[in-house]
Scaffold this active site. Structure first.
Site, PDB file in Angstrom:
ATOM      1  CE  LYS A  13      45.840  -4.523  18.592  1.00 60.88           C
ATOM      2  NZ  LYS A  13      46.159  -5.993  18.347  1.00 60.88           N
ATOM      3  NE  ARG A  88      44.166  -5.868  24.761  1.00 58.34           N
ATOM      4  CZ  ARG A  88      45.217  -5.513  24.019  1.00 58.34           C
ATOM      5  NH1 ARG A  88      45.635  -4.350  23.996  1.00 58.34           N
ATOM      6  NH2 ARG A  88      45.815  -6.530  23.432  1.00 58.34           N
ATOM      7  NE  ARG A 127      54.286  -9.569  17.403  1.00 67.50           N
ATOM      8  CZ  ARG A 127      53.366  -8.832  17.989  1.00 67.50           C
ATOM      9  NH1 ARG A 127      52.683  -7.930  17.392  1.00 67.50           N
ATOM     10  NH2 ARG A 127      52.661  -9.511  18.972  1.00 67.50           N
ATOM     11  NE  ARG A 160      54.328  -8.539  22.242  1.00 71.41           N
ATOM     12  CZ  ARG A 160      53.188  -8.116  21.940  1.00 71.41           C
ATOM     13  NH1 ARG A 160      53.306  -6.869  20.981  1.00 71.41           N
ATOM     14  NH2 ARG A 160      51.917  -8.375  22.229  1.00 71.41           N
ATOM     15  NE  ARG A 171      48.891 -11.759  23.032  1.00 74.44           N
ATOM     16  CZ  ARG A 171      49.852 -11.838  22.078  1.00 74.44           C
ATOM     17  NH1 ARG A 171      50.649 -12.952  21.798  1.00 74.44           N
ATOM     18  NH2 ARG A 171      50.168 -10.571  21.568  1.00 74.44           N
TER      19      ARG A 171
HETATM   20  P1  AP5 Z   1      51.416  -6.128  14.611  1.00 73.18           P
HETATM   21  O1  AP5 Z   1      51.332  -5.106  13.879  1.00 73.18           O
HETATM   22  O2  AP5 Z   1      52.516  -6.225  15.474  1.00 73.18           O
HETATM   23  O3  AP5 Z   1      50.145  -6.905  14.911  1.00 73.18           O
HETATM   24  P2  AP5 Z   1      49.362  -6.126  16.552  1.00 73.18           P
HETATM   25  O4  AP5 Z   1      47.634  -6.215  16.271  1.00 73.18           O
HETATM   26  O5  AP5 Z   1      49.859  -4.787  16.971  1.00 73.18           O
HETATM   27  O6  AP5 Z   1      49.415  -7.225  17.549  1.00 73.18           O
HETATM   28  P3  AP5 Z   1      49.893  -7.233  18.980  1.00 73.18           P
HETATM   29  O7  AP5 Z   1      50.419  -8.871  19.221  1.00 73.18           O
HETATM   30  O8  AP5 Z   1      51.102  -6.294  19.252  1.00 73.18           O
HETATM   31  O9  AP5 Z   1      48.841  -6.912  19.710  1.00 73.18           O
HETATM   32  P4  AP5 Z   1      48.197  -7.485  21.323  1.00 73.18           P
HETATM   33  O10 AP5 Z   1      46.932  -6.810  21.185  1.00 73.18           O
HETATM   34  O11 AP5 Z   1      48.135  -8.711  21.666  1.00 73.18           O
HETATM   35  O12 AP5 Z   1      49.455  -6.594  21.930  1.00 73.18           O
HETATM   36  P5  AP5 Z   1      49.595  -5.170  22.946  1.00 73.18           P
HETATM   37  O13 AP5 Z   1      50.975  -4.940  22.799  1.00 73.18           O
HETATM   38  O14 AP5 Z   1      48.436  -4.378  22.395  1.00 73.18           O
HETATM   39  O15 AP5 Z   1      51.529  -7.392  13.518  1.00 73.18           O
HETATM   40  C1  AP5 Z   1      51.974  -8.781  13.861  1.00 73.18           C
HETATM   41  C2  AP5 Z   1      52.775  -9.554  12.986  1.00 73.18           C
HETATM   42  O16 AP5 Z   1      52.113  -9.677  11.521  1.00 73.18           O
HETATM   43  C3  AP5 Z   1      54.201  -8.633  12.617  1.00 73.18           C
HETATM   44  O17 AP5 Z   1      55.031  -9.616  12.438  1.00 73.18           O
HETATM   45  C4  AP5 Z   1      53.892  -7.818  11.026  1.00 73.18           C
HETATM   46  O18 AP5 Z   1      54.957  -7.794  10.479  1.00 73.18           O
HETATM   47  C5  AP5 Z   1      52.653  -9.029  10.418  1.00 73.18           C
HETATM   48  N1  AP5 Z   1      51.747  -8.348   9.671  1.00 73.18           N
HETATM   49  C6  AP5 Z   1      51.021  -7.065  10.211  1.00 73.18           C
HETATM   50  N2  AP5 Z   1      50.050  -6.702   9.137  1.00 73.18           N
HETATM   51  C7  AP5 Z   1      50.085  -7.826   8.183  1.00 73.18           C
HETATM   52  C8  AP5 Z   1      49.680  -7.787   6.773  1.00 73.18           C
HETATM   53  N3  AP5 Z   1      48.545  -6.988   6.473  1.00 73.18           N
HETATM   54  N4  AP5 Z   1      49.865  -8.881   6.197  1.00 73.18           N
HETATM   55  C9  AP5 Z   1      50.858  -9.625   6.456  1.00 73.18           C
HETATM   56  N5  AP5 Z   1      51.599  -9.367   7.624  1.00 73.18           N
HETATM   57  C10 AP5 Z   1      51.315  -8.527   8.645  1.00 73.18           C
HETATM   58  O19 AP5 Z   1      49.124  -5.931  24.129  1.00 73.18           O
HETATM   59  C11 AP5 Z   1      49.997  -6.856  24.794  1.00 73.18           C
HETATM   60  C12 AP5 Z   1      49.462  -7.414  26.134  1.00 73.18           C
HETATM   61  O20 AP5 Z   1      49.540  -6.073  27.032  1.00 73.18           O
HETATM   62  C13 AP5 Z   1      48.033  -7.805  26.423  1.00 73.18           C
HETATM   63  O21 AP5 Z   1      48.197  -9.176  26.143  1.00 73.18           O
HETATM   64  C14 AP5 Z   1      47.962  -7.442  27.944  1.00 73.18           C
HETATM   65  O22 AP5 Z   1      48.360  -8.148  28.728  1.00 73.18           O
HETATM   66  C15 AP5 Z   1      48.601  -6.024  28.130  1.00 73.18           C
HETATM   67  N6  AP5 Z   1      47.524  -4.832  27.910  1.00 73.18           N
HETATM   68  C16 AP5 Z   1      47.810  -3.872  26.623  1.00 73.18           C
HETATM   69  N7  AP5 Z   1      46.899  -3.005  26.557  1.00 73.18           N
HETATM   70  C17 AP5 Z   1      45.830  -3.283  27.413  1.00 73.18           C
HETATM   71  C18 AP5 Z   1      44.700  -2.695  27.904  1.00 73.18           C
HETATM   72  N8  AP5 Z   1      44.083  -1.719  27.299  1.00 73.18           N
HETATM   73  N9  AP5 Z   1      44.187  -3.512  29.014  1.00 73.18           N
HETATM   74  C19 AP5 Z   1      44.486  -4.511  29.737  1.00 73.18           C
HETATM   75  N10 AP5 Z   1      45.739  -5.085  29.338  1.00 73.18           N
HETATM   76  C20 AP5 Z   1      46.469  -4.457  28.272  1.00 73.18           C
END
Ligand code: AP5
Ligand code: ZN
Length: 216
Positions: A13, A88, A127, A160, A171
């Site tokens: 994402k 979410r 990552r 992270r 997660r």
């Molecule tokens: P990356 O692009 O970083 O993946 P991502 O989908 O953004 O992963 P996240 O871990 O950031 O998602 P998340 O939903 O767990 O985290 P968030 O910060 O939203 O890619 C991952 C890796 O793969 C990278 O190394 C990249 O280089 C590689 N990659 C990407 N695409 C690729 C491809 N096509 N091919 C090969 N490699 C690739 O949330 C974190 C926490 O915050 C949650 O757990 C929760 O506690 C809280 N939170 C956030 N939003 C909410 C909400 N709305 N409600 C409640 N809690 C929330």
């Protein structure tokens, strides 16, 4: 265009949001990044969110919804936005519908990034993130030029706290239980668009572009 990007941890994402933001000139609003910023700055919101995030659990809706409502009302969202990681839960999805209809900024498309769990494990454990500018790297798929150093700002790269296999399990459970019903919510409205995000980044973005260009 008002865009949502959804998908499990590590689906890409953040990586795809960077491309979409540049190509379609929309602000990238990541609730995860907003919480991490609050934690870094030791705000009261950050203190409340921290324990949930480090455990891999969702932060309660009451803390997220107000934060998103404030953000979407800002002027830079007048011509579109890209919401990453929100909604979410069904509670958040319903809140978003209310907020966006009130301010006349309803969602046009919900991109759903689909990836196998084995691929997610490899992406999450490999990552690395820039401590300073937030740029995203991967030790194998997208390494920085100098190991451990950001290409953009030369700051240190870090992992992270929630990027362990154990937290990923939590997660994923949260995602299945709370977020998958949100996908169905948008499917019923006919605006959910699935993307095969297990492909190479260029191909994933090309597929996203075809979808967004057909919505415009
Ligand atoms: P990356 O692009 O970083 O993946 P991502 O989908 O953004 O992963 P996240 O871990 O950031 O998602 P998340 O939903 O767990 O985290 P968030 O910060 O939203 O890619 C991952 C890796 O793969 C990278 O190394 C990249 O280089 C590689 N990659 C990407 N695409 C690729 C491809 N096509 N091919 C090969 N490699 C690739 O949330 C974190 C926490 O915050 C949650 O757990 C929760 O506690 C809280 N939170 C956030 N939003 C909410 C909400 N709305 N409600 C409640 N809690 C929330
Ligand atoms: Zn950097």
């Amino acid at each position: 265009m008002n865009i949502l990007i959804m998908g499990p941890a590590g689906a890409g994402k953040g990586t795809m949001s960077k491309e979409i933001k540049t190509k379609y000139s929309v602000p990238h609003i990541s609730t995860g990044d907003m919480f991490r910023e609050n934690i870094k700055n030791n705000t009261p919101l950050g203190t409340k969110a921290k324990e949930y995030m480090e455990a891999g659990k969702l932060v309660p809706d009451s803390l997220v919804n107000d934060m998103v409502e404030d953000r979407l009302q800002q002027d830079d969202c007048a011509n579109g936005y890209l919401l990453d990681g929100f909604p979410r839960s069904l509670g958040q999805a319903e809140a978003l519908t209310k907020i966006t209809s009130k301010i006349n900024r309803s969602v046009d498309v919900a991109l759903v990034l689909d990836v196998d769990i084995a691929v997610l494990e490899e992406r999450i454990t490999g990552r690395r993130i820039c401590k300073n500018c937030g740029s995203i790297y991967h030790i194998k798929n997208h390494p920085s030029k100098v190991e451990g150093v950001c290409d953009v700002c030369s700051s240190e790269l870090t992992q992270r706290k929630d990027d362990t296999l154990e937290q990923l399990q939590v997660r994923m459970n949260e995602y299945r239980k709370q977020t998958e019903p949100v996908i169905q919510y948008y499917e019923k409205q006919g605006i959910a668009k699935h993307v095969n995000a297990g492909q190479k980044p260029d191909k994933v973005f090309a597929d996203i572009q075809s979808i967004l260009d057909s919505v415009k």
